[in-house]
Design a protein around this motif. Sequence first.
Motif, PDB file in Angstrom:
ATOM      1  N   GLU A  46     -65.440 -58.347 -96.205  1.00 44.70           N
ATOM      2  CA  GLU A  46     -66.902 -58.457 -96.171  1.00 44.70           C
ATOM      3  C   GLU A  46     -67.525 -57.883 -94.905  1.00 44.70           C
ATOM      4  N   ASN A  47     -66.727 -57.577 -93.906  1.00 49.08           N
ATOM      5  CA  ASN A  47     -67.240 -57.096 -92.630  1.00 49.08           C
ATOM      6  C   ASN A  47     -67.618 -55.610 -92.742  1.00 49.08           C
ATOM      7  N   PRO A  48     -68.909 -55.292 -92.739  1.00 50.93           N
ATOM      8  CA  PRO A  48     -69.325 -53.898 -92.889  1.00 50.93           C
ATOM      9  C   PRO A  48     -69.009 -53.043 -91.652  1.00 50.93           C
ATOM     10  N   ARG A  49     -68.703 -53.683 -90.519  1.00 48.37           N
ATOM     11  CA  ARG A  49     -68.369 -52.926 -89.313  1.00 48.37           C
ATOM     12  C   ARG A  49     -66.958 -52.333 -89.391  1.00 48.37           C
ATOM     13  N   ILE A  50     -66.139 -52.889 -90.280  1.00 49.37           N
ATOM     14  CA  ILE A  50     -64.813 -52.324 -90.519  1.00 49.37           C
ATOM     15  C   ILE A  50     -64.967 -51.409 -91.729  1.00 49.37           C
ATOM     16  N   ARG A  51     -64.979 -50.134 -91.473  1.00 48.64           N
ATOM     17  CA  ARG A  51     -65.300 -49.167 -92.528  1.00 48.64           C
ATOM     18  C   ARG A  51     -64.026 -48.699 -93.243  1.00 48.64           C
ATOM     19  N   HIS A  52     -63.545 -49.558 -94.152  1.00 51.75           N
ATOM     20  CA  HIS A  52     -62.387 -49.210 -94.963  1.00 51.75           C
ATOM     21  C   HIS A  52     -62.866 -48.352 -96.125  1.00 51.75           C
ATOM     22  N   LEU A  53     -62.490 -47.088 -96.144  1.00 48.49           N
ATOM     23  CA  LEU A  53     -62.900 -46.195 -97.223  1.00 48.49           C
ATOM     24  C   LEU A  53     -61.986 -46.383 -98.429  1.00 48.49           C
ATOM     25  N   LEU A  54     -62.604 -46.647 -99.567  1.00 50.32           N
ATOM     26  CA  LEU A  54     -61.846 -46.861-100.793  1.00 50.32           C
ATOM     27  C   LEU A  54     -61.047 -45.626-101.186  1.00 50.32           C
ATOM     28  N   ALA A  55     -61.601 -44.444-100.958  1.00 48.19           N
ATOM     29  CA  ALA A  55     -60.889 -43.209-101.299  1.00 48.19           C
ATOM     30  C   ALA A  55     -59.572 -43.105-100.539  1.00 48.19           C
ATOM     31  N   GLN A  56     -59.571 -43.553 -99.297  1.00 47.59           N
ATOM     32  CA  GLN A  56     -58.339 -43.515 -98.501  1.00 47.59           C
ATOM     33  C   GLN A  56     -57.334 -44.542 -99.036  1.00 47.59           C
ATOM     34  N   ILE A  57     -57.834 -45.719 -99.380  1.00 46.50           N
ATOM     35  CA  ILE A  57     -56.966 -46.771 -99.908  1.00 46.50           C
ATOM     36  C   ILE A  57     -56.395 -46.361-101.268  1.00 46.50           C
ATOM     37  N   ALA A  58     -57.146 -45.567-102.027  1.00 49.33           N
ATOM     38  CA  ALA A  58     -56.721 -45.145-103.360  1.00 49.33           C
ATOM     39  C   ALA A  58     -55.626 -44.079-103.334  1.00 49.33           C
ATOM     40  N   SER A  59     -55.308 -43.561-102.164  1.00 51.95           N
ATOM     41  CA  SER A  59     -54.272 -42.525-102.104  1.00 51.95           C
ATOM     42  C   SER A  59     -52.892 -43.119-102.401  1.00 51.95           C
ATOM     43  N   ASP A  60     -52.006 -42.279-102.882  1.00 49.50           N
ATOM     44  CA  ASP A  60     -50.615 -42.650-103.141  1.00 49.50           C
ATOM     45  C   ASP A  60     -50.457 -43.776-104.166  1.00 49.50           C
ATOM     46  N   GLY A  61     -51.306 -43.774-105.165  1.00 50.82           N
ATOM     47  CA  GLY A  61     -51.250 -44.814-106.189  1.00 50.82           C
ATOM     48  C   GLY A  61     -49.921 -44.901-106.901  1.00 50.82           C
ATOM     49  N   SER A  62     -49.258 -43.773-107.096  1.00 45.62           N
ATOM     50  CA  SER A  62     -47.977 -43.803-107.809  1.00 45.62           C
ATOM     51  C   SER A  62     -46.946 -44.652-107.069  1.00 45.62           C
ATOM     52  N   GLN A  63     -47.029 -44.672-105.767  1.00 45.49           N
ATOM     53  CA  GLN A  63     -46.110 -45.486-104.977  1.00 45.49           C
ATOM     54  C   GLN A  63     -46.600 -46.927-104.890  1.00 45.49           C
ATOM     55  N   LYS A  64     -47.892 -47.113-104.710  1.00 53.54           N
ATOM     56  CA  LYS A  64     -48.444 -48.452-104.513  1.00 53.54           C
ATOM     57  C   LYS A  64     -48.360 -49.318-105.766  1.00 53.54           C
ATOM     58  N   LEU A  65     -48.723 -48.772-106.914  1.00 54.85           N
ATOM     59  CA  LEU A  65     -48.717 -49.588-108.128  1.00 54.85           C
ATOM     60  C   LEU A  65     -47.315 -50.046-108.490  1.00 54.85           C
ATOM     61  N   ALA A  66     -46.347 -49.170-108.302  1.00 52.68           N
ATOM     62  CA  ALA A  66     -44.973 -49.512-108.664  1.00 52.68           C
ATOM     63  C   ALA A  66     -44.441 -50.713-107.884  1.00 52.68           C
ATOM     64  N   ILE A  67     -44.852 -50.855-106.634  1.00 52.41           N
ATOM     65  CA  ILE A  67     -44.318 -51.959-105.830  1.00 52.41           C
ATOM     66  C   ILE A  67     -45.276 -53.134-105.670  1.00 52.41           C
ATOM     67  N   ARG A  68     -46.570 -52.922-105.898  1.00 55.23           N
ATOM     68  CA  ARG A  68     -47.545 -53.990-105.690  1.00 55.23           C
ATOM     69  C   ARG A  68     -48.046 -54.619-106.985  1.00 55.23           C
ATOM     70  N   ILE A  69     -48.171 -53.838-108.018  1.00 55.55           N
ATOM     71  CA  ILE A  69     -48.777 -54.321-109.256  1.00 55.55           C
ATOM     72  C   ILE A  69     -47.726 -54.634-110.320  1.00 55.55           C
ATOM     73  N   VAL A  70     -46.802 -53.712-110.532  1.00 52.32           N
ATOM     74  CA  VAL A  70     -45.832 -53.865-111.627  1.00 52.32           C
ATOM     75  C   VAL A  70     -45.001 -55.143-111.520  1.00 52.32           C
ATOM     76  N   PRO A  71     -44.470 -55.530-110.350  1.00 48.09           N
ATOM     77  CA  PRO A  71     -43.669 -56.757-110.317  1.00 48.09           C
ATOM     78  C   PRO A  71     -44.453 -58.001-110.770  1.00 48.09           C
ATOM     79  N   ALA A  72     -45.697 -58.112-110.362  1.00 48.92           N
ATOM     80  CA  ALA A  72     -46.511 -59.261-110.782  1.00 48.92           C
ATOM     81  C   ALA A  72     -46.837 -59.170-112.273  1.00 48.92           C
ATOM     82  N   LEU A  73     -47.109 -57.967-112.750  1.00 52.33           N
ATOM     83  CA  LEU A  73     -47.382 -57.762-114.171  1.00 52.33           C
ATOM     84  C   LEU A  73     -46.173 -58.218-114.994  1.00 52.33           C
ATOM     85  N   GLU A  74     -44.999 -57.771-114.613  1.00 53.63           N
ATOM     86  CA  GLU A  74     -43.793 -58.124-115.353  1.00 53.63           C
ATOM     87  C   GLU A  74     -43.495 -59.617-115.265  1.00 53.63           C
TER      88      GLU A  74
END
Length: 163
Positions: free
Chosen positions: A56-84
């Motif tokens: 919620e802190n607007p002074r910390i400018r986390h860009l979503l586009a930057q966070i969205a990079s490397d999705g193929s690596q991130k989803l496999a280790i962050r999302i899939v285990p919980a999904l399964e």
Amino acid sequence: MAFAATILGHETVADAIGDPVVRGWVEEWWDLAARHLDLPEEDIDSYRRALIERYENPRIRHLLAQIASDGSQKLAIRIVPALEAERAQGGSATGACRAVAAWTLHLRGLGAPVNDPGADELRRAVEGDLSSAVGAVLRHLRVEDDEVHAEVLRLAEDLSRQE
């Protein structure tokens, strides 16, 4: 959040978390993920509160586009285990399926630019109709579950209408 919120037009984490719809999606995902963590509930709750405060802190400018990079690596280790894990317990895994749906749309050119080491192959895989694209993404993630496919497709169709 990074994939779905950019489809809705948000640029930063603070902007996105300020949107009640996106905030609900984040909470939905965290609820699902928390069920599969081997940590005390109070530790999980404390961590979630700290993340929301940071998000919620607007002074910390986390860009979503930057966070969205490397999705193929991130989803496999962050999302899939919980999904399964959720599916193994008979749950629908909607919070995880929403992340996969948003990533599928992201790969099809919605939201933030695709910045992924496998971008060319992934973009080719998601060409054609949306159901085929969802199938390609799930195969890439090594998820074989007809109910998950149906849920991801439903969520992708819904999100693409919100664009």
